[in-house]
Write a protein that holds these residues in place. Structure first.
Motif, mmCIF file in Angstrom:
data_model
loop_
_atom_site.group_PDB
_atom_site.id
_atom_site.type_symbol
_atom_site.label_atom_id
_atom_site.label_comp_id
_atom_site.label_asym_id
_atom_site.label_seq_id
_atom_site.Cartn_x
_atom_site.Cartn_y
_atom_site.Cartn_z
ATOM 1 N N ILE A 129 40.540 -9.170 51.318
ATOM 2 C CA ILE A 129 40.162 -8.217 50.281
ATOM 3 C C ILE A 129 40.493 -8.792 48.912
ATOM 4 O O ILE A 129 41.583 -9.342 48.704
ATOM 5 N N HIS A 130 39.553 -8.667 47.972
ATOM 6 C CA HIS A 130 39.796 -8.983 46.567
ATOM 7 C C HIS A 130 39.979 -7.669 45.824
ATOM 8 O O HIS A 130 39.085 -6.823 45.822
ATOM 9 N N ALA A 131 41.147 -7.499 45.207
ATOM 10 C CA ALA A 131 41.497 -6.243 44.547
ATOM 11 C C ALA A 131 41.461 -6.416 43.037
ATOM 12 O O ALA A 131 42.075 -7.345 42.492
ATOM 13 N N ALA A 132 40.744 -5.520 42.363
ATOM 14 C CA ALA A 132 40.580 -5.591 40.909
ATOM 15 C C ALA A 132 41.780 -4.945 40.220
ATOM 16 O O ALA A 132 42.040 -3.755 40.402
ATOM 17 N N HIS A 133 42.495 -5.723 39.403
ATOM 18 C CA HIS A 133 43.700 -5.185 38.757
ATOM 19 C C HIS A 133 43.403 -4.542 37.406
ATOM 20 O O HIS A 133 44.296 -3.975 36.789
ATOM 21 N N LYS A 134 42.126 -4.608 36.954
ATOM 22 C CA LYS A 134 41.693 -3.924 35.744
ATOM 23 C C LYS A 134 40.380 -3.208 36.031
ATOM 24 O O LYS A 134 39.561 -3.702 36.818
ATOM 25 N N PRO A 135 40.163 -2.036 35.400
ATOM 26 C CA PRO A 135 38.941 -1.272 35.711
ATOM 27 C C PRO A 135 37.660 -2.057 35.492
ATOM 28 O O PRO A 135 36.706 -1.926 36.272
ATOM 29 N N GLN A 136 37.616 -2.901 34.448
ATOM 30 C CA GLN A 136 36.360 -3.600 34.147
ATOM 31 C C GLN A 136 36.007 -4.649 35.193
ATOM 32 O O GLN A 136 34.857 -5.099 35.251
ATOM 33 N N PHE A 137 36.961 -5.039 36.027
ATOM 34 C CA PHE A 137 36.665 -6.038 37.044
ATOM 35 C C PHE A 137 35.991 -5.443 38.275
ATOM 36 O O PHE A 137 35.467 -6.185 39.112
ATOM 37 N N VAL A 138 36.027 -4.122 38.430
ATOM 38 C CA VAL A 138 35.425 -3.495 39.606
ATOM 39 C C VAL A 138 33.923 -3.762 39.644
ATOM 40 O O VAL A 138 33.371 -4.174 40.670
ATOM 41 N N ALA A 139 33.256 -3.529 38.512
ATOM 42 C CA ALA A 139 31.811 -3.778 38.454
ATOM 43 C C ALA A 139 31.502 -5.261 38.634
ATOM 44 O O ALA A 139 30.495 -5.616 39.257
#
Length: 429
Positions: A129-139
């Motif tokens: 799993i790659h987990a986004a540590h900032k909201p902008q990285f989710v997209a």
């Protein structure tokens, strides 16, 4: 010359390693068609490919098989190269980017194929799993998964929203991410030991406690000098990665060793483990200085976090890494730490591997920048193929740019520290 040691450094991997035969140091003169310097994934895979093709191979390891990064890393087998396909398309064009993606898939297949064919018991577990540590990285993560499916036909990835991710990894510290079912994790030292056994079954001679201290070019081939003898060989592969300093000045200028650190907790109960990672995937986040973790076969939290850029390790490695872990899993505050260790890997400026023919008969492969479980072994295999006359993959990889670190030997360390410290600060901000 680095001090020679006769045991693996204290770690969870060393404590759970399979037994291995004694491999005595070189004593006197030896000859081979190929001399491989380095007993990690790069050297072992190169030696195995060569021996299976009938070549006489001698492998020299300064300490013990898997003693370096191959036996100390996070054990995560990732998809792709260390740089994403968008970067590779921009830097090298879509055709070369496509080939590099195909190579990365071949790299995973090489690892898993050799595990299966040689019955290597190394706790393989699919899922990463790659987990986004900032909201902008989710997209960005979702867009990249879509790109891999659309442009590269890779359909092993699914997106996770914030709640799905929290349910999957037992923490709400991240904002979403992706699950790669085609990647996974394993016991890295037992993989190295299994590859060494396969090498010896194929006819490779392995000498441990045998550092290469000098290369001398002969009229035909090279002499690899060690403290207690020398190996004469037509071809030589430098495969020591972060422990290669001094054998080739150009490699030294382009491949930089850095240190990374890991801990494992005491074993957790089944219920505790299921609250953390019920699917037993490995996780890596989107920080520049990556946090990565997973549960081991015996349900320990294995957590990696933090780097330094000096020749020495922190005095309290457990405390150094535990601070990072508790920011993600505060519920582990009272959990005992059983093992903590550090290891040296090697990076390049571009984070792409340095795979080169330095001169006729002399090859190097290094600088895997945290992607070594897949790319290091594949690079060794590619060099071996080139030695055997098939240079198709080697020619592509040898075109990857790995510029010199600025500052030369005296200033490259402080310049690297400044740059990496800036990126670490950016992670926190």
């Amino acid at each position: 010359m680095t001090e020679i040691v006769s045991a693996h450094p204290h770690s969870y991997y060393a404590a759970t390693a399979h037994s291995a035969p004694e491999r005595p140091p070189l004593n006197g003169k030896a000859s081979a068609e190929v001399c491989v310097i380095g007993g990690g994934y790069t050297g072992l895979n190169a030696a195995l490919t060569l021996a299976e093709a009938g070549r006489r191979v001698v492998l020299l390891e300064q300490n013990m098989v898997g003693w370096g990064a191959s036996g100390r890393n996070g054990g995560q087998l990732h998809s792709g190269q260390r740089r994403d396909q968008g970067y590779l398309e921009t830097a090298y064009g879509k055709e070369t980017a496509r080939r590099l993606w195909n190579f990365s898939e071949e790299a995973k297949a090489l690892v898993l194929g050799r595990i299966k064919r040689h019955a290597i018991d190394c706790d393989w577990q699919p899922g990463l799993i790659h987990a986004a540590h900032k909201p902008q990285f989710v997209a960005e993560e979702a867009a990249y998964a879509e790109k891999l499916s659309r442009d590269y036909g890779y359909d092993e990835i699914e997106t996770l929203d914030r709640q799905e991710l929290a349910d999957t990894i037992g923490t709400d510290a991240y904002f979403g991410g992706i699950r790669d079912k085609g990647a996974g994790h394993l016991h890295p030292l037992n993989l190295a030991l299994g590859l060494a056994k396969a090498c010896e079954s194929a006819g490779v001679t392995i000498h441990e406690a045998t550092p290469a201290i000098k290369l001398t070019q002969r009229s035909i081939g090279f002499a690899v000098e060690t403290p207690h003898g020398a190996v004469e060989a037509a071809d030589v592969l430098l495969a020591g990665n972060g422990y290669m300093a001094g054998l080739d000045s150009d490699l030294d200028a382009r491949v930089m060793p850095i240190n990374n650190f890991i801990l494992t907790t005491a074993p957790l109960s089944e219920a505790e483990a299921n609250k953390l990672i019920p699917g037993r995937e490995a996780i890596a986040d989107t920080r520049f200085v990556v946090h990565y973790w997973r549960l081991t076969k015996d349900r320990r939290m294995l957590f990696g976090g933090g780097e330094n850029y000096t020749p020495s390790f922190p005095k309290d490695i457990a405390g150094f890494v535990r601070e990072h872990m508790l920011k993600i899993y505060p519920q582990l505050e009272k959990t005992k730490i059983d093992h903590a260790w550090g290891g040296t890997l090697a990076v390049t400026q571009t984070r792409l591997p340095r795979v080169r023919r330095l001169k006729p008969g002399l090859y190097a492969a290094a600088g895997f920048s945290g992607q070594g479980v897949s790319i290091a072994g594949f690079s060794g295999h590619v060099v071996a193929q080139a030695m055997l006359g098939d240079s198709e993959r080697f020619d592509v990889m040898s075109e990857l740019k790995t510029p010199r670190f600025p500052g030369g030997r005296l200033l490259r360390w402080p310049i690297l520290v400044l740059a990496m410290s800036w990126f670490a600060l950016r992670d926190r901000l």
